[in-house]
Design a protein around this motif. Structure first.
Motif, short mmCIF file in Angstrom:
data_model
loop_
_atom_site.label_atom_id
_atom_site.label_comp_id
_atom_site.label_asym_id
_atom_site.label_seq_id
_atom_site.Cartn_x
_atom_site.Cartn_y
_atom_site.Cartn_z
N GLY A 21 51.76 -138.77 -28.64
CA GLY A 21 51.15 -138.91 -29.95
C GLY A 21 51.57 -137.88 -30.97
O GLY A 21 51.15 -137.94 -32.13
N LYS A 22 52.39 -136.93 -30.58
CA LYS A 22 52.92 -135.93 -31.51
C LYS A 22 54.42 -136.13 -31.67
O LYS A 22 55.11 -136.61 -30.76
CB LYS A 22 52.64 -134.51 -31.01
CG LYS A 22 51.15 -134.15 -30.93
CD LYS A 22 50.50 -134.13 -32.30
CE LYS A 22 49.03 -133.75 -32.23
NZ LYS A 22 48.82 -132.34 -31.84
N LEU A 23 54.93 -135.74 -32.83
CA LEU A 23 56.34 -135.93 -33.16
C LEU A 23 57.04 -134.58 -33.24
O LEU A 23 56.64 -133.70 -34.01
CB LEU A 23 56.45 -136.65 -34.50
CG LEU A 23 57.84 -137.05 -35.00
CD1 LEU A 23 58.45 -138.11 -34.08
CD2 LEU A 23 57.77 -137.56 -36.44
N TRP A 24 58.09 -134.41 -32.43
CA TRP A 24 58.94 -133.22 -32.52
C TRP A 24 60.12 -133.52 -33.45
O TRP A 24 60.72 -134.59 -33.37
CB TRP A 24 59.49 -132.84 -31.15
CG TRP A 24 58.54 -132.12 -30.25
CD1 TRP A 24 57.76 -132.66 -29.27
CD2 TRP A 24 58.27 -130.71 -30.25
NE1 TRP A 24 57.03 -131.68 -28.65
CE2 TRP A 24 57.32 -130.47 -29.22
CE3 TRP A 24 58.74 -129.63 -30.99
CZ2 TRP A 24 56.84 -129.20 -28.93
CZ3 TRP A 24 58.26 -128.35 -30.71
CH2 TRP A 24 57.33 -128.15 -29.69
N ILE A 25 60.45 -132.56 -34.31
CA ILE A 25 61.55 -132.69 -35.24
C ILE A 25 62.46 -131.48 -35.09
O ILE A 25 62.00 -130.34 -35.09
CB ILE A 25 61.06 -132.77 -36.70
CG1 ILE A 25 60.13 -133.96 -36.89
CG2 ILE A 25 62.24 -132.84 -37.67
CD1 ILE A 25 59.48 -134.00 -38.27
N SER A 26 63.76 -131.73 -34.97
CA SER A 26 64.74 -130.65 -35.04
C SER A 26 65.17 -130.51 -36.50
O SER A 26 65.89 -131.36 -37.03
CB SER A 26 65.95 -130.96 -34.15
OG SER A 26 66.92 -129.94 -34.27
N SER A 27 64.69 -129.46 -37.15
CA SER A 27 64.92 -129.26 -38.58
C SER A 27 66.13 -128.37 -38.81
O SER A 27 66.16 -127.22 -38.37
CB SER A 27 63.68 -128.62 -39.23
OG SER A 27 63.97 -128.16 -40.53
N ASN A 28 67.14 -128.90 -39.51
CA ASN A 28 68.32 -128.11 -39.82
C ASN A 28 68.00 -126.96 -40.76
O ASN A 28 68.49 -125.85 -40.59
CB ASN A 28 69.40 -128.99 -40.45
CG ASN A 28 69.97 -130.00 -39.48
OD1 ASN A 28 69.39 -130.29 -38.43
ND2 ASN A 28 71.12 -130.57 -39.83
N ARG A 29 67.20 -127.24 -41.79
CA ARG A 29 66.93 -126.22 -42.80
C ARG A 29 66.12 -125.07 -42.22
O ARG A 29 66.40 -123.90 -42.48
CB ARG A 29 66.17 -126.84 -43.98
CG ARG A 29 65.95 -125.89 -45.15
CD ARG A 29 65.22 -126.61 -46.28
NE ARG A 29 63.95 -127.11 -45.85
CZ ARG A 29 62.82 -126.38 -45.81
NH1 ARG A 29 62.85 -125.12 -46.18
NH2 ARG A 29 61.69 -126.90 -45.42
N LEU A 30 65.11 -125.38 -41.42
CA LEU A 30 64.28 -124.35 -40.81
C LEU A 30 64.93 -123.74 -39.58
O LEU A 30 64.48 -122.71 -39.09
CB LEU A 30 62.92 -124.93 -40.43
CG LEU A 30 62.05 -125.47 -41.57
CD1 LEU A 30 60.80 -126.15 -41.02
CD2 LEU A 30 61.67 -124.36 -42.53
N GLU A 31 65.97 -124.41 -39.05
CA GLU A 31 66.61 -124.02 -37.80
C GLU A 31 65.55 -123.85 -36.71
O GLU A 31 65.53 -122.87 -35.95
CB GLU A 31 67.43 -122.74 -37.97
CG GLU A 31 68.62 -122.90 -38.90
CD GLU A 31 69.54 -121.70 -38.90
OE1 GLU A 31 69.18 -120.67 -38.31
OE2 GLU A 31 70.62 -121.79 -39.49
N SER A 32 64.66 -124.83 -36.65
CA SER A 32 63.52 -124.74 -35.75
C SER A 32 63.19 -126.11 -35.18
O SER A 32 63.58 -127.15 -35.73
CB SER A 32 62.29 -124.20 -36.48
OG SER A 32 62.48 -122.87 -36.92
#
Length: 317
Positions: A173-184
Protein backbone atom coordinates in the motif's frame (compact mmCIF):
# COMPACT_ATOMS: atom_id res chain seq x y z
CA UNK A 1 6.84 14.12 6.36
CA UNK A 2 5.88 17.50 4.89
CA UNK A 3 8.32 19.95 3.27
CA UNK A 4 8.72 22.05 6.42
CA UNK A 5 9.51 18.98 8.51
CA UNK A 6 11.95 17.77 5.87
CA UNK A 7 13.77 21.08 5.76
CA UNK A 8 13.80 21.38 9.56
CA UNK A 9 15.25 17.91 9.84
CA UNK A 10 17.92 18.76 7.29
CA UNK A 11 18.78 21.96 9.19
CA UNK A 12 19.06 20.03 12.43
CA UNK A 13 21.36 17.49 10.79
CA UNK A 14 23.41 20.31 9.33
CA UNK A 15 23.81 21.97 12.72
CA UNK A 16 24.80 18.64 14.21
CA UNK A 17 27.45 18.20 11.56
CA UNK A 18 28.74 21.72 12.20
CA UNK A 19 28.99 21.00 15.92
CA UNK A 20 30.92 17.82 15.20
CA UNK A 21 33.36 19.75 13.02
CA UNK A 22 33.76 22.40 15.72
CA UNK A 23 34.56 19.72 18.30
CA UNK A 24 37.20 18.10 16.11
CA UNK A 25 38.80 21.51 15.56
CA UNK A 26 39.60 22.17 19.25
CA UNK A 27 43.30 22.29 20.21
CA UNK A 28 44.78 18.83 20.53
CA UNK A 29 41.65 17.23 19.11
CA UNK A 30 39.95 17.34 22.54
CA UNK A 31 36.25 18.22 22.68
CA UNK A 32 34.45 20.26 25.36
CA UNK A 33 33.95 17.10 27.44
CA UNK A 34 37.66 16.38 27.52
CA UNK A 35 37.48 13.44 25.14
CA UNK A 36 40.40 12.72 22.87
CA UNK A 37 40.28 12.03 19.12
CA UNK A 38 38.42 8.92 18.06
CA UNK A 39 39.97 6.43 15.71
CA UNK A 40 38.30 6.17 12.33
CA UNK A 41 35.74 3.39 12.00
CA UNK A 42 37.04 0.68 9.67
CA UNK A 43 35.37 0.43 6.28
CA UNK A 44 32.57 -2.11 6.42
CA UNK A 45 32.93 -5.04 4.04
CA UNK A 46 29.81 -5.46 1.88
CA UNK A 47 28.77 -9.08 1.28
CA UNK A 48 28.84 -10.01 -2.40
CA UNK A 49 27.50 -12.79 -4.54
CA UNK A 50 27.04 -13.44 -8.23
CA UNK A 51 24.03 -13.97 -10.45
CA UNK A 52 23.26 -15.21 -13.92
CA UNK A 53 20.19 -14.79 -16.11
CA UNK A 54 17.95 -17.11 -18.11
CA UNK A 55 15.88 -15.72 -20.99
CA UNK A 56 12.14 -16.45 -20.66
CA UNK A 57 10.27 -14.65 -23.47
CA UNK A 58 10.19 -11.53 -25.60
CA UNK A 59 7.85 -8.64 -24.84
CA UNK A 60 5.76 -7.02 -27.60
CA UNK A 61 7.90 -4.90 -29.96
CA UNK A 62 9.20 -1.76 -28.27
CA UNK A 63 11.71 -0.69 -25.64
CA UNK A 64 10.64 -2.50 -22.44
CA UNK A 65 12.24 -0.47 -19.67
CA UNK A 66 10.26 -1.41 -16.55
CA UNK A 67 8.67 -4.52 -15.04
CA UNK A 68 6.37 -5.31 -12.11
CA UNK A 69 4.36 -8.29 -10.90
CA UNK A 70 0.57 -8.59 -10.86
CA UNK A 71 0.35 -11.64 -8.55
CA UNK A 72 -2.99 -12.79 -9.96
CA UNK A 73 -2.06 -12.54 -13.63
CA UNK A 74 1.61 -12.20 -14.49
CA UNK A 75 3.97 -9.36 -15.38
CA UNK A 76 3.32 -5.74 -16.24
CA UNK A 77 6.01 -4.41 -18.58
CA UNK A 78 6.15 -0.79 -19.70
CA UNK A 79 8.01 0.67 -22.64
CA UNK A 80 10.13 3.80 -22.85
CA UNK A 81 9.72 5.34 -26.30
CA UNK A 82 12.13 7.66 -28.09
CA UNK A 83 9.73 9.18 -30.61
CA UNK A 84 7.22 11.05 -28.44
CA UNK A 85 4.40 8.56 -29.05
CA UNK A 86 2.29 7.51 -26.06
CA UNK A 87 3.86 4.70 -24.09
CA UNK A 88 2.20 1.34 -23.46
CA UNK A 89 2.16 -0.97 -20.48
CA UNK A 90 1.55 -4.63 -21.33
CA UNK A 91 0.12 -7.28 -19.03
CA UNK A 92 1.75 -10.60 -19.91
CA UNK A 93 0.98 -13.96 -18.34
CA UNK A 94 3.79 -16.02 -16.82
CA UNK A 95 4.67 -17.47 -20.25
CA UNK A 96 4.58 -14.13 -22.09
CA UNK A 97 1.07 -14.22 -23.60
CA UNK A 98 -0.38 -10.72 -24.00
CA UNK A 99 -3.43 -10.26 -21.74
CA UNK A 100 -3.96 -6.51 -21.74
CA UNK A 101 -2.48 -3.28 -23.09
CA UNK A 102 -2.78 0.04 -21.27
CA UNK A 103 -1.74 3.30 -22.94
CA UNK A 104 -0.38 5.83 -20.44
CA UNK A 105 0.45 9.53 -20.59
CA UNK A 106 3.85 8.94 -19.02
CA UNK A 107 6.91 9.86 -21.09
CA UNK A 108 10.41 8.41 -20.96
CA UNK A 109 9.17 5.83 -18.48
CA UNK A 110 12.08 4.72 -16.30
CA UNK A 111 10.31 2.80 -13.59
CA UNK A 112 6.90 1.33 -12.98
CA UNK A 113 5.04 -0.78 -10.46
CA UNK A 114 1.58 -2.25 -9.95
CA UNK A 115 -0.60 -1.69 -6.88
CA UNK A 116 -4.22 -1.06 -5.90
CA UNK A 117 -5.28 -2.32 -9.31
CA UNK A 118 -3.32 0.41 -11.11
CA UNK A 119 -0.16 0.83 -13.13
CA UNK A 120 2.16 3.48 -11.65
CA UNK A 121 4.64 4.92 -14.17
CA UNK A 122 7.59 7.22 -13.48
CA UNK A 123 8.60 9.84 -16.06
CA UNK A 124 12.34 10.29 -16.45
CA UNK A 125 12.07 13.92 -17.52
CA UNK A 126 14.72 13.87 -20.24
CA UNK A 127 14.01 15.57 -23.54
CA UNK A 128 12.60 13.25 -26.20
CA UNK A 129 14.12 13.06 -29.67
CA UNK A 130 12.16 15.18 -32.20
CA UNK A 131 9.59 16.10 -29.53
CA UNK A 132 9.29 19.88 -29.04
CA UNK A 133 7.34 19.97 -25.76
CA UNK A 134 9.17 20.43 -22.42
CA UNK A 135 10.26 17.29 -20.56
CA UNK A 136 7.56 15.55 -18.53
CA UNK A 137 8.16 14.51 -14.91
CA UNK A 138 6.04 12.96 -12.22
CA UNK A 139 4.22 9.74 -11.35
CA UNK A 140 1.28 8.64 -13.50
CA UNK A 141 -1.43 6.40 -12.05
CA UNK A 142 -3.42 4.54 -14.71
CA UNK A 143 -6.13 1.93 -14.13
CA UNK A 144 -6.37 -1.37 -16.00
CA UNK A 145 -8.88 0.16 -18.45
CA UNK A 146 -6.43 2.88 -19.48
CA UNK A 147 -7.99 5.75 -17.51
CA UNK A 148 -5.52 8.15 -15.91
CA UNK A 149 -6.34 8.43 -12.21
CA UNK A 150 -3.65 10.90 -11.21
CA UNK A 151 -0.45 12.64 -12.23
CA UNK A 152 1.60 13.99 -9.33
CA UNK A 153 5.12 15.28 -8.83
CA UNK A 154 7.81 13.89 -6.56
CA UNK A 155 7.68 15.95 -3.32
CA UNK A 156 10.05 18.64 -2.07
CA UNK A 157 10.37 20.36 -5.43
CA UNK A 158 8.47 22.90 -7.51
CA UNK A 159 4.76 22.18 -7.73
CA UNK A 160 4.97 21.51 -11.46
CA UNK A 161 8.34 19.74 -11.57
CA UNK A 162 9.55 17.39 -8.86
CA UNK A 163 12.33 16.04 -11.03
CA UNK A 164 12.82 12.76 -12.89
CA UNK A 165 12.07 9.26 -11.58
CA UNK A 166 14.25 6.21 -12.16
CA UNK A 167 12.35 3.50 -10.33
CA UNK A 168 9.08 2.60 -8.59
CA UNK A 169 8.13 -0.20 -6.21
CA UNK A 170 5.06 -1.18 -4.19
CA UNK A 171 5.20 -2.03 -0.48
CA UNK A 172 1.90 -3.13 1.03
CA UNK A 173 0.00 0.00 0.00
CA UNK A 174 2.99 2.35 -0.01
CA UNK A 175 4.87 3.61 -3.07
CA UNK A 176 8.67 3.74 -3.25
CA UNK A 177 10.18 6.26 -5.68
CA UNK A 178 13.78 6.52 -6.82
CA UNK A 179 14.15 10.30 -7.14
CA UNK A 180 16.94 11.58 -9.38
CA UNK A 181 16.77 15.13 -8.06
CA UNK A 182 16.83 14.14 -4.39
CA UNK A 183 19.23 11.24 -5.09
CA UNK A 184 17.13 9.33 -2.61
CA UNK A 185 14.69 6.49 -2.22
CA UNK A 186 11.41 7.99 -1.05
CA UNK A 187 8.39 6.17 0.38
CA UNK A 188 5.00 7.84 -0.13
CA UNK A 189 1.42 7.19 0.87
CA UNK A 190 -0.14 7.11 -2.61
CA UNK A 191 -3.51 8.37 -1.31
CA UNK A 192 -2.31 11.42 0.64
CA UNK A 193 0.95 11.86 -1.30
CA UNK A 194 2.78 12.42 1.98
CA UNK A 195 6.33 11.16 2.45
CA UNK A 196 6.74 8.94 5.49
CA UNK A 197 10.32 7.74 4.99
CA UNK A 198 13.36 8.30 2.79
CA UNK A 199 17.06 7.61 2.63
CA UNK A 200 19.77 8.48 0.07
CA UNK A 201 20.97 6.32 -2.79
CA UNK A 202 24.24 4.59 -2.04
CA UNK A 203 27.12 7.00 -1.57
CA UNK A 204 29.64 4.44 -2.83
CA UNK A 205 31.09 6.01 -5.99
CA UNK A 206 31.77 2.64 -7.60
CA UNK A 207 28.02 1.89 -7.60
CA UNK A 208 26.77 5.17 -9.06
CA UNK A 209 27.65 4.72 -12.73
CA UNK A 210 24.01 3.90 -13.28
CA UNK A 211 21.07 4.04 -10.88
CA UNK A 212 17.91 2.48 -12.28
CA UNK A 213 14.86 0.37 -11.39
CA UNK A 214 13.90 -0.70 -7.87
CA UNK A 215 11.84 -3.42 -6.20
CA UNK A 216 10.70 -4.01 -2.62
CA UNK A 217 10.84 -7.56 -1.28
CA UNK A 218 7.80 -7.87 0.97
CA UNK A 219 9.01 -11.23 2.27
CA UNK A 220 12.29 -9.88 3.66
CA UNK A 221 11.81 -6.12 3.96
CA UNK A 222 14.79 -5.27 1.77
CA UNK A 223 14.75 -2.83 -1.14
CA UNK A 224 16.66 -3.68 -4.31
CA UNK A 225 18.05 -1.31 -6.93
CA UNK A 226 19.60 -1.88 -10.36
CA UNK A 227 23.05 -0.41 -10.87
CA UNK A 228 26.18 -1.23 -12.84
CA UNK A 229 29.70 -0.19 -13.74
CA UNK A 230 31.28 0.60 -17.08
CA UNK A 231 34.87 0.03 -18.16
CA UNK A 232 36.22 3.26 -19.59
CA UNK A 233 38.28 1.40 -22.20
CA UNK A 234 35.38 -0.82 -23.38
CA UNK A 235 32.45 1.60 -23.93
CA UNK A 236 29.79 -0.90 -25.02
CA UNK A 237 27.78 -3.89 -23.80
CA UNK A 238 30.88 -6.04 -23.29
CA UNK A 239 32.40 -3.41 -20.99
CA UNK A 240 29.35 -3.05 -18.78
CA UNK A 241 28.75 -5.12 -15.64
CA UNK A 242 25.15 -5.08 -14.32
CA UNK A 243 24.75 -5.20 -10.55
CA UNK A 244 22.03 -5.14 -7.90
CA UNK A 245 22.17 -3.20 -4.65
CA UNK A 246 20.32 -4.63 -1.64
CA UNK A 247 19.39 -1.95 0.91
CA UNK A 248 18.56 -2.37 4.57
CA UNK A 249 15.55 -0.04 4.68
CA UNK A 250 15.90 0.45 8.45
CA UNK A 251 19.33 2.05 8.12
CA UNK A 252 19.70 2.85 4.41
CA UNK A 253 22.94 0.85 4.37
CA UNK A 254 23.97 -1.36 1.48
CA UNK A 255 23.38 -4.86 2.84
CA UNK A 256 24.63 -6.81 -0.17
CA UNK A 257 25.91 -6.39 -3.71
CA UNK A 258 25.07 -8.79 -6.54
CA UNK A 259 27.32 -8.88 -9.62
CA UNK A 260 26.05 -10.45 -12.86
CA UNK A 261 28.24 -12.90 -14.74
CA UNK A 262 29.55 -11.87 -18.17
CA UNK A 263 27.06 -12.52 -20.94
CA UNK A 264 24.01 -11.94 -18.71
CA UNK A 265 20.96 -9.96 -19.77
CA UNK A 266 21.16 -6.26 -18.91
CA UNK A 267 18.47 -5.47 -16.31
CA UNK A 268 16.82 -2.05 -16.53
CA UNK A 269 14.30 -2.98 -13.84
CA UNK A 270 13.51 -5.99 -11.64
CA UNK A 271 10.49 -7.68 -10.09
CA UNK A 272 10.07 -10.36 -7.41
CA UNK A 273 7.44 -13.10 -7.30
CA UNK A 274 7.40 -15.95 -4.76
CA UNK A 275 11.03 -15.26 -3.93
CA UNK A 276 12.17 -15.44 -7.57
CA UNK A 277 13.75 -12.39 -9.20
CA UNK A 278 12.96 -11.31 -12.75
CA UNK A 279 14.21 -8.53 -14.99
CA UNK A 280 13.69 -6.88 -18.35
CA UNK A 281 16.34 -5.84 -20.86
CA UNK A 282 15.47 -2.70 -22.84
CA UNK A 283 18.17 -3.51 -25.37
CA UNK A 284 20.27 -0.38 -25.12
CA UNK A 285 22.19 1.68 -22.61
CA UNK A 286 22.06 4.58 -22.40
CA UNK A 287 18.76 5.20 -24.17
CA UNK A 288 19.74 8.43 -25.98
CA UNK A 289 19.00 8.71 -29.68
CA UNK A 290 21.83 8.00 -32.07
CA UNK A 291 22.31 11.67 -33.05
CA UNK A 292 22.38 12.93 -29.45
CA UNK A 293 25.91 14.21 -28.60
CA UNK A 294 25.72 12.58 -25.16
CA UNK A 295 24.96 9.26 -26.83
CA UNK A 296 27.93 9.65 -29.14
CA UNK A 297 30.23 10.46 -26.22
CA UNK A 298 29.04 7.34 -24.40
CA UNK A 299 30.13 5.22 -27.35
CA UNK A 300 27.23 2.77 -27.21
CA UNK A 301 25.82 1.56 -30.54
CA UNK A 302 22.01 1.44 -30.83
CA UNK A 303 20.27 -1.70 -29.54
CA UNK A 304 23.63 -3.03 -28.39
CA UNK A 305 22.41 -5.67 -25.92
CA UNK A 306 21.89 -9.06 -27.56
CA UNK A 307 19.03 -9.70 -25.12
CA UNK A 308 16.99 -6.58 -25.88
CA UNK A 309 13.25 -7.09 -25.35
CA UNK A 310 13.59 -10.15 -23.13
CA UNK A 311 12.03 -10.83 -19.77
CA UNK A 312 14.43 -13.06 -17.89
CA UNK A 313 14.87 -14.91 -14.61
CA UNK A 314 17.69 -13.99 -12.25
CA UNK A 315 19.41 -16.91 -10.53
CA UNK A 316 21.73 -16.19 -7.61
CA UNK A 317 24.91 -18.26 -7.52
Amino acid sequence: MDKRHFLTTGLTLGLGASAALAQSGRPGGVDELGRGPQSAEPKRAIPMRKAKTTKLFLTPPGWPNAIAVDPANGFWVQEQRHDGEREKAWLLDWSGKLLNTVVTNCQNTSGMTFGDGCVWSGANGASIHNHPEPPVNGIFQTDAAGKQISHRQIPFGPANNGGPCHGLAWQNGKLWISSNRLESLVRIDPKTWMVDYMFPHTVLPELKDRIHGIEFDNATGFLWQVTGTQKTDVPNYEGYTPKLIKYDTKTGDVAELVVFEPGSCDPHDIAIHNGVFYGVDAGEHPRWSIDNPAYQRAGWPPLNSPFGGYVFRIDFI
